[in-house]
Design an enzyme around this catalytic site. Structure first.
Site, short mmCIF file in Angstrom:
data_model
loop_
_atom_site.label_atom_id
_atom_site.label_comp_id
_atom_site.label_asym_id
_atom_site.label_seq_id
_atom_site.Cartn_x
_atom_site.Cartn_y
_atom_site.Cartn_z
N PHE A 1 77.96 -13.21 -56.30
CA PHE A 1 79.10 -12.30 -56.26
C PHE A 1 79.79 -12.31 -57.64
O PHE A 1 80.05 -13.38 -58.19
CB PHE A 1 80.08 -12.75 -55.17
CG PHE A 1 81.12 -11.72 -54.86
CD1 PHE A 1 80.81 -10.61 -54.09
CD2 PHE A 1 82.40 -11.84 -55.35
CE1 PHE A 1 81.77 -9.65 -53.82
CE2 PHE A 1 83.37 -10.88 -55.07
CZ PHE A 1 83.05 -9.78 -54.31
N ASP B 1 78.55 -21.28 -52.35
CA ASP B 1 79.52 -20.32 -51.82
C ASP B 1 79.00 -19.87 -50.45
O ASP B 1 77.91 -19.30 -50.35
CB ASP B 1 79.65 -19.14 -52.80
CG ASP B 1 80.69 -18.12 -52.36
OD1 ASP B 1 80.98 -18.04 -51.15
OD2 ASP B 1 81.17 -17.38 -53.23
N TYR C 1 88.00 -14.55 -43.93
CA TYR C 1 88.29 -13.19 -43.45
C TYR C 1 87.04 -12.40 -43.06
O TYR C 1 87.15 -11.30 -42.56
CB TYR C 1 89.12 -12.39 -44.47
CG TYR C 1 88.61 -12.46 -45.90
CD1 TYR C 1 87.48 -11.78 -46.28
CD2 TYR C 1 89.29 -13.22 -46.86
CE1 TYR C 1 87.01 -11.85 -47.58
CE2 TYR C 1 88.83 -13.30 -48.17
CZ TYR C 1 87.69 -12.61 -48.52
OH TYR C 1 87.22 -12.70 -49.80
N LYS C 2 85.86 -12.99 -43.31
CA LYS C 2 84.64 -12.28 -42.91
C LYS C 2 84.26 -12.73 -41.50
O LYS C 2 84.82 -12.26 -40.52
CB LYS C 2 83.51 -12.55 -43.90
CG LYS C 2 83.79 -12.08 -45.32
CD LYS C 2 82.61 -12.37 -46.22
CE LYS C 2 82.90 -12.21 -47.70
NZ LYS C 2 83.19 -10.84 -48.12
N ARG D 1 75.20 -1.47 -46.64
CA ARG D 1 75.19 -2.79 -45.98
C ARG D 1 75.60 -2.66 -44.52
O ARG D 1 76.56 -1.95 -44.20
CB ARG D 1 76.22 -3.72 -46.61
CG ARG D 1 75.95 -4.20 -47.98
CD ARG D 1 76.76 -5.44 -48.30
NE ARG D 1 78.22 -5.31 -48.11
CZ ARG D 1 79.09 -6.25 -48.41
NH1 ARG D 1 78.68 -7.42 -48.90
NH2 ARG D 1 80.39 -6.07 -48.23
C1 LIG Z 1 80.27 -14.35 -52.11
C2 LIG Z 1 81.69 -14.08 -52.46
N1 LIG Z 1 82.32 -14.87 -53.34
C3 LIG Z 1 83.59 -14.64 -53.71
C4 LIG Z 1 84.31 -13.59 -53.18
C5 LIG Z 1 85.72 -13.35 -53.63
O1 LIG Z 1 86.63 -13.74 -52.66
P1 LIG Z 1 88.21 -13.60 -52.83
O2 LIG Z 1 88.52 -12.16 -53.02
O3 LIG Z 1 88.75 -14.13 -51.55
O4 LIG Z 1 88.62 -14.43 -54.00
C6 LIG Z 1 83.71 -12.75 -52.23
C7 LIG Z 1 84.44 -11.62 -51.63
O5 LIG Z 1 83.98 -10.87 -50.84
C8 LIG Z 1 82.36 -12.99 -51.87
O6 LIG Z 1 81.70 -12.21 -51.00
#
Ligand SMILES: Cc1ncc(COP(=O)(O)O)c(C=O)c1O
Length: 398
Positions: A114, A185, A210-211, A357
């Site tokens: 990400f 992660d 939140y997912k 997705r």
């Molecule tokens: C794999 C991954 N890492 C990091 C993040 C970033 O998260 P945040 O916006 O809570 O910092 C996300 C957000 O969807 C994500 O899917």
């Protein structure tokens, strides 16, 4: 007892007429959440005021809920704490991991990670004075790219775009053999697939709630530190609530015991209340069973789409062993197609440049939903109803 998926679905609020295939981005609301949040607002904040910190357990919540999440990710009690956003937790975990491996200078990640994780790593490298380097390779090349220059392997277990899943235990073993630490992660893993942090000997892990854990928009993130590192890991974000004695108000920082030191500042109490209610869903749930059912729904979807909409190209691996809880298809007009789908009540999302997705969370998605999603998607493609200006207008969030 096998999971009664229909009964679980009834515990979620899903708007009338909606097939929700986007729990991999934002989980839906659990029915008990509004009453719990209302009680936190009225009875705790409203009536207790500042006394809520002691009397309503607000201060203990990040650890208490951390223990409940620990069970879902194969972690020991007392090793997970909540707070902040996932990007911040990535930064913290990475900074501590680098600090524990001081002779090395390379952070290894992949091009499927990400972007925020990669941005955080870049920012940390700059802050550390530029001797550190972020190296990214293709997801399939991670294993062979681990060598004795690598300080930390930082990966998202399930790729947010393709849904491709890394083998956590194998990669962690290889990293350790070559003297590197790991930061995993779990944004697309926690509450979606069985995770065994202890079995894999992961060093650090982070994730969001939140997912798949349904804490609501902006819900707090979590961080895990393996017990063998917990008292040695030095926090880069040394906030007062990670101090050994926050209310001593010392002028200099002393890290708290174990995972406590990964706390930074005031926790989001109302959001934690939502999470507390949402986590009740998991009390009797085996994640192996959830993932097995998700794979069945994914297969149903892939089969339906491939037989009726061959213009869509599968981006997700076919092997069950390499899948999380989502299926992605590529199409150059993916954005407009997704908007047309959403307009018909089938909600997924789009990730640039061309990925549609679809998340398959069996706690609230069933075979009828999948059949409807396939029907609507193929109709949109057959009749070209996506090809309208209103579906091509890019919104801020895709
Ligand atoms: C794999 C991954 N890492 C990091 C993040 C970033 O998260 P945040 O916006 O809570 O910092 C996300 C957000 O969807 C994500 O899917």
């Amino acid at each position: 007892m096998p999971i009664d998926f229909a009964a679980k679905k009834a515990q979620f609020h899903l708007p009338e007429g909606v097939v929700y295939l986007d729990g991999n981005s934002l989980g839906p609301m659990v029915n008990t959440v509004p009453a719990r949040v209302d009680a936190a607002v009225r009875n705790e904040w409203g009536e207790m005021l500042i006394r809520g910190w002691n009397h309503a357990g607000w201060m203990a919540q990040p650890r208490m809920l951390g223990d409940r999440i620990a069970r879902l990710i194969g972690a020991e009690a007392g090793t997970v704490v909540l707070g902040d956003t996932l990007s911040i937790k990535v930064y913290q975990a990475l900074a501590s991991a680098l600090d524990l491996n001081p002779k090395r200078r390379v952070i290894l990640s992949d091009t499927g990670n990400f972007p925020s994780d990669l941005y955080m790593a870049e920012g940390l490298c700059r802050t550390l004075g530029g001797q550190y380097r972020l190296k990214t390779v293709a997801p399939e090349e991670v294993m062979s790219a681990i060598d004795e220059s690598v300080a930390v392997v930082m990966l998202t277990e399930v790729d947010y775009r393709t849904g491709r899943r890394h083998h956590m235990a194998d990669i962690t073993r290889r990293a350790h053999e070559l003297g590197a630490l790991t930061v995993w992660d779990l944004a697309h893993s926690a509450g979606a697939i069985p995770v065994d942090l202890v079995g894999a000997r992961a060093d650090f892990a982070v994730g969001c709630t939140y997912k798949y854990l349904n804490s609501g928009p902006g819900g707090p993130a979590f961080i895990y530190v393996a017990p063998r590192h917990a008292d040695a890991a030095r926090p880069a974000l040394s906030g007062w609530l990670g101090h050994e004695a926050p209310f001593a108000f010392d002028l200099s920082y002393r890290p708290g015991q174990g995972i406590e030191r990964m706390r930074v500042g005031t926790p989001p109490v109302l959001q934690m209340a939502a999470l507390e209610a949402a986590l009740e869903i998991w009390e009797d749930v085996d994640l192996h069973e959830v993932h097995a059912q998700s794979l069945r729904l994914q297969d149903q979807f892939i089969k339906g789409v491939e037989s009726r909409a061959p213009m869509l190209q599968l981006a997700t691996p076919r092997s069950h062993l390499m899948r999380g809880s989502q299926v992605s298809f590529r199409h150059p007009e993916g954005y407009a197609i997704m908007q047309a789908l959403i307009a018909e009540g089938v909600i997924g999302d789009f990730r640039a440049p061309d990925i549609l997705r679809f998340g398959f969370t069996p706690l609230y998605v069933d075979e009828d939903d999948v059949a409807r999603a396939v029907n609507v998607l193929t109709r949109i493609l057959d009749y070209g109803t996506w090809d309208r200006p209103e579906f091509k207008q890019r919104a801020a969030v895709t």
